[in-house]
Design a protein around this motif. Structure first.
Motif, PDB file in Angstrom:
ATOM      1  N   MET B   1      38.699  37.665  45.953  1.00  0.00           N
ATOM      2  CA  MET B   1      39.282  38.992  46.239  1.00  0.00           C
ATOM      3  C   MET B   1      40.470  39.312  45.321  1.00  0.00           C
ATOM      4  O   MET B   1      40.704  40.446  44.946  1.00  0.00           O
ATOM      5  CB  MET B   1      39.734  39.013  47.702  1.00  0.00           C
ATOM      6  CG  MET B   1      40.292  40.342  48.123  1.00  0.00           C
ATOM      7  SD  MET B   1      39.034  41.582  48.401  1.00  0.00           S
ATOM      8  CE  MET B   1      38.731  41.306  50.122  1.00  0.00           C
ATOM      9  N   LYS B   2      41.206  38.260  44.934  1.00  0.00           N
ATOM     10  CA  LYS B   2      42.369  38.466  44.078  1.00  0.00           C
ATOM     11  C   LYS B   2      41.905  38.966  42.708  1.00  0.00           C
ATOM     12  O   LYS B   2      40.897  38.506  42.191  1.00  0.00           O
ATOM     13  CB  LYS B   2      43.106  37.132  43.928  1.00  0.00           C
ATOM     14  CG  LYS B   2      44.572  37.276  43.571  1.00  0.00           C
ATOM     15  CD  LYS B   2      45.249  35.911  43.535  1.00  0.00           C
ATOM     16  CE  LYS B   2      46.623  35.971  42.893  1.00  0.00           C
ATOM     17  NZ  LYS B   2      46.845  36.947  41.847  1.00  0.00           N
ATOM     18  N   ILE B   3      42.634  39.924  42.166  1.00  0.00           N
ATOM     19  CA  ILE B   3      42.234  40.460  40.861  1.00  0.00           C
ATOM     20  C   ILE B   3      43.246  40.068  39.790  1.00  0.00           C
ATOM     21  O   ILE B   3      44.402  39.778  40.093  1.00  0.00           O
ATOM     22  CB  ILE B   3      42.120  42.003  40.898  1.00  0.00           C
ATOM     23  CG1 ILE B   3      43.440  42.644  41.359  1.00  0.00           C
ATOM     24  CG2 ILE B   3      40.979  42.444  41.795  1.00  0.00           C
ATOM     25  CD1 ILE B   3      43.512  44.129  41.124  1.00  0.00           C
ATOM     26  N   ASN B   4      42.778  40.110  38.547  1.00  0.00           N
ATOM     27  CA  ASN B   4      43.684  39.933  37.410  1.00  0.00           C
ATOM     28  C   ASN B   4      44.280  41.309  37.115  1.00  0.00           C
ATOM     29  O   ASN B   4      43.635  42.166  36.501  1.00  0.00           O
ATOM     30  CB  ASN B   4      42.868  39.386  36.237  1.00  0.00           C
ATOM     31  CG  ASN B   4      43.694  39.261  34.976  1.00  0.00           C
ATOM     32  OD1 ASN B   4      44.732  39.908  34.815  1.00  0.00           O
ATOM     33  ND2 ASN B   4      43.233  38.428  34.071  1.00  0.00           N
ATOM     34  N   PHE B   7      44.480  42.884  33.483  1.00  0.00           N
ATOM     35  CA  PHE B   7      43.134  43.174  32.968  1.00  0.00           C
ATOM     36  C   PHE B   7      42.572  44.436  33.628  1.00  0.00           C
ATOM     37  O   PHE B   7      42.016  45.310  32.954  1.00  0.00           O
ATOM     38  CB  PHE B   7      42.234  41.959  33.214  1.00  0.00           C
ATOM     39  CG  PHE B   7      40.868  42.068  32.587  1.00  0.00           C
ATOM     40  CD1 PHE B   7      40.734  42.284  31.228  1.00  0.00           C
ATOM     41  CD2 PHE B   7      39.715  41.942  33.360  1.00  0.00           C
ATOM     42  CE1 PHE B   7      39.472  42.392  30.642  1.00  0.00           C
ATOM     43  CE2 PHE B   7      38.448  42.044  32.778  1.00  0.00           C
ATOM     44  CZ  PHE B   7      38.337  42.263  31.420  1.00  0.00           C
ATOM     45  N   VAL B   8      42.761  44.540  34.934  1.00  0.00           N
ATOM     46  CA  VAL B   8      42.278  45.728  35.656  1.00  0.00           C
ATOM     47  C   VAL B   8      43.010  46.985  35.177  1.00  0.00           C
ATOM     48  O   VAL B   8      42.404  48.039  34.966  1.00  0.00           O
ATOM     49  CB  VAL B   8      42.435  45.541  37.185  1.00  0.00           C
ATOM     50  CG1 VAL B   8      42.207  46.844  37.927  1.00  0.00           C
ATOM     51  CG2 VAL B   8      41.467  44.463  37.678  1.00  0.00           C
ATOM     52  N   LEU B 160      37.648  49.158  43.723  1.00  0.00           N
ATOM     53  CA  LEU B 160      38.735  48.283  44.191  1.00  0.00           C
ATOM     54  C   LEU B 160      38.912  48.455  45.694  1.00  0.00           C
ATOM     55  O   LEU B 160      39.046  49.586  46.185  1.00  0.00           O
ATOM     56  CB  LEU B 160      40.055  48.649  43.506  1.00  0.00           C
ATOM     57  CG  LEU B 160      40.189  48.330  42.008  1.00  0.00           C
ATOM     58  CD1 LEU B 160      41.486  48.919  41.471  1.00  0.00           C
ATOM     59  CD2 LEU B 160      40.137  46.822  41.744  1.00  0.00           C
ATOM     60  N   GLN B 164      43.034  45.145  47.222  1.00  0.00           N
ATOM     61  CA  GLN B 164      43.169  44.949  45.777  1.00  0.00           C
ATOM     62  C   GLN B 164      44.058  46.034  45.169  1.00  0.00           C
ATOM     63  O   GLN B 164      44.807  45.779  44.228  1.00  0.00           O
ATOM     64  CB  GLN B 164      41.788  44.956  45.111  1.00  0.00           C
ATOM     65  CG  GLN B 164      40.932  43.758  45.524  1.00  0.00           C
ATOM     66  CD  GLN B 164      39.514  43.838  44.979  1.00  0.00           C
ATOM     67  OE1 GLN B 164      38.911  44.906  44.929  1.00  0.00           O
ATOM     68  NE2 GLN B 164      38.975  42.693  44.579  1.00  0.00           N
ATOM     69  N   TYR B 209      33.965  42.216  51.354  1.00  0.00           N
ATOM     70  CA  TYR B 209      33.848  41.393  50.142  1.00  0.00           C
ATOM     71  C   TYR B 209      32.714  40.378  50.286  1.00  0.00           C
ATOM     72  O   TYR B 209      31.923  40.185  49.362  1.00  0.00           O
ATOM     73  CB  TYR B 209      35.182  40.684  49.891  1.00  0.00           C
ATOM     74  CG  TYR B 209      35.200  39.822  48.652  1.00  0.00           C
ATOM     75  CD1 TYR B 209      35.198  40.417  47.387  1.00  0.00           C
ATOM     76  CD2 TYR B 209      35.228  38.440  48.734  1.00  0.00           C
ATOM     77  CE1 TYR B 209      35.221  39.636  46.242  1.00  0.00           C
ATOM     78  CE2 TYR B 209      35.246  37.645  47.595  1.00  0.00           C
ATOM     79  CZ  TYR B 209      35.241  38.252  46.352  1.00  0.00           C
ATOM     80  OH  TYR B 209      35.253  37.481  45.214  1.00  0.00           O
TER      81      TYR B 209
END
Lengths: 282, 270
Positions: B1-4, B7-8, B160, B164, B209
């Motif tokens: 679930m965690k995003i970069n 980058f996003v 998203l 997020q 998710y």
């Protein structure tokens, strides 16, 4: 030998505009004395074509754009992607290798992804072969995007004697939890490393960038040498002209050390495959 | 679930920039509610297009949410984007004086569509493309007004989840005042998303998710510790809102029909 990868974002469904874009990169390559310039999958047309497939299709033998690209290939050898009308009304997702003013080889994509967000099988006819062909730089083989993820396809190019394996791609990225790239980029790199190392061949992967209908093509084009070492890598999301000098003598050197090619037994594989197929149920 | 997050941010600013240029727009326009999603979208648009090319329309119903209006104004000043307040109470009141109702969902939907109608009008006046702010959680649950807040030209936040977006907002430095606000569609006073759906976003997103991204079966999700009723409620919300995520069905009669086998890309010749 100087190789250049044109990591571009074609205009969807507009062959003329994309042809101009190709000429721009060809000029750039000529100025840098590039031997071989490679464009991504469907570089003349864009990827998400759907019903446009028939409208943008070309017949290589009777097409002015093809003629001009053939002429350009007298100065720099070219690999690019296009929609090919081979038999009337049958459209292939194809890759052309042009050199010295001639068509050296055309590969027609065999593995057409048709699941989830992909629908190639709905619009394209399936190619039937993986050829190794001779070029001014040695024996080469081509694959298009998903072909490369089927290791049987890679094996056919290895067994056929390819010194240079060229993969052109329009691979959208997926997965945003990774470090600096889409998680799916790792999949291509992992194949690149493995196939170059165990085929003792150069592996050149040219992907595209840009968005089409929200799909984001993930770039990250690369070249692995026959020792499985990464020698060039383009950025993940941006247009790029990636230029790299490669030493074809590496192939000879590494095969002395790692004789996978010498020890390969395609006849054993073939017989074993026949036995597997003979057990298929009706 | 965690995003970069970086980058996003890079992907979404590139998306906004590229889509606008494909369709020959210089400017983007969006509704600013004073809440998290529209703040994140405005931030990304300001970064992608330059602040002077972003218009934030603040579209309140009278004085009902004056604090949110103030927050939206402050935020647009912080971003240096253009903003404008348009009060929809005259139009909405005029309609309901002819067709009165006490049903607050009807009222809320009418207001959402009134805002949409103003956004489309200003989109044409300003030659600005409408940036949507519906997140993946809302899209999947159908928690939005069809042809209201769900209407837009492009939707940068649509992949998203709410949690997020919270993570991205913190990375982007969206003011805490906006980040810590209790999520609300602003349909009536005291309305909260979580109150109305009946579940906290953290839990909804974890289940979504698993269901959507991980393709986990209902059985396995329940076995992993989520309540059966909760999982079933979420599945039923998804199922019953598919119509909000599709164009309306057309009866296929001819040999080639819109929506069936007349198939062209959105980015045709772009």
């Amino acid at each position: 030998m100087k190789v250049a990868l044109a990591q571009i974002s074609p205009r969807l469904g507009n062959v003329e505009k994309n042809f101009d874009l190709h000429l721009k990169y060809i000029e750039k390559a000529k100025k840098k004395n590039v031997d071989l310039l490679i464009f991504p999958e469907l570089s003349l047309t864009g990827y998400t074509l759907k019903d446009l497939v028939g409208e943008v299709a070309l017949s290589p033998d009777s097409n002015p754009i093809f003629d001009e690209l053939k002429t350009a290939s007298r100065d720099v050898s070219l690999v690019f992607g296009f929609v090919e009308e081979k038999e009337r009304g049958l459209f292939y997702n194809s890759a052309a290798f042009l050199s010295e003013g001639k068509i050296v080889h055309i590969h027609r994509k065999v593995f057409l992804p048709t699941y989830g967000m992909f629908e190639e099988g709905k619009f394209f006819a399936q190619g039937k072969n993986f050829h190794t062909f001779s070029t001014p730089y040695g024996n080469a083989g081509m694959m298009i995007c998903r072909d490369f993820l089927h290791y049987g396809a890679c094996y056919l190019l290895f067994a056929g004697g390819s010194d240079i394996i060229i993969v052109i791609s329009a691979a959208p990225g997926r997965g945003i939890q990774g470090k600096e790239a889409y998680e799916t980029s790792r999949m291509w790199e992992s194949m690149g490393e493995t196939i170059s190392l165990f085929s003792t061949a150069f592996l050149i992967y040219c992907n595209r960038v840009g968005f089409e209908d929200g799909k984001h093509f993930a770039g990250g084009s690369f070249i692995y040498n026959p020792m499985g070492k990464l020698v060039a890598k383009a950025s993940y999301l941006d247009n790029e002209f990636l230029l790299q000098e490669i030493n074809l003598n590496d192939i000879r050197e590494v095969r002395k050390k790692w004789p996978y090619k010498r020890d390969d037994r395609p006849e054993i594989i073939l017989e074993a495959l026949k036995r597997i197929i003979s057990k298929y149920e009706d | 679930m965690k995003i970069n997050e970086p980058f996003v941010e890079k992907i979404l600013t590139a998306f906004i920039r590229e889509e606008l240029s494909k369709f020959n727009y210089k400017k983007g326009i969006l509704g600013l509610s004073g809440g998290l999603d529209s703040a994140v979208c405005a931030f990304l648009a300001a970064k992608a297009l330059k602040p002077s090319n972003v218009i934030g329309l603040i579209i309140p119903y009278g004085e009902t949410f004056s604090k949110d209006v103030k927050d939206a104004q402050e935020f647009s000043r912080l971003l240096k984007i253009k903003s404008r307040i348009i009060n929809i109470s005259p139009m909405v009141d005029s309609y309901f004086s002819s067709y009165p109702t006490e049903n607050r969902i009807l009222k809320g939907n009418k207001m959402a569509r009134e805002r949409m109608s103003i956004l489309y009008d200003f989109s044409a006046r300003e030659k600005a493309l409408i940036l949507g702010t519906s997140n993946k959680t809302e899209l999947l649950l159908g928690y939005g007004t069809i042809h209201g807040d769900m209407a837009c030209g492009i939707n940068p936040l649509g992949d998203l989840y709410k949690t997020q977006i919270r993570q991205l907002a913190e990375y982007l430095g969206i003011p805490e005042k906006i980040r810590k606000k209790i999520p609300s569609a602003g349909l009536w006073i005291g309305q909260t998303d979580e109150g109305e759906i009946g579940l906290p976003y953290d839990e909804i997103d974890k289940i979504l998710y698993q269901l959507v991204d991980k393709r986990t079966s209902k059985k396995d999700i329940i076995a992993s510790g989520f309540k059966k009723e909760t999982v079933e409620k979420i599945i039923s919300l998804i199922k019953n809102s598919e119509f909000k995520r599709k164009l309306p069905p057309i009866p296929k009669m001819s040999s080639r029909s819109v929506g069936h086998d007349f198939l062209f890309p959105f980015d045709w010749d772009k």
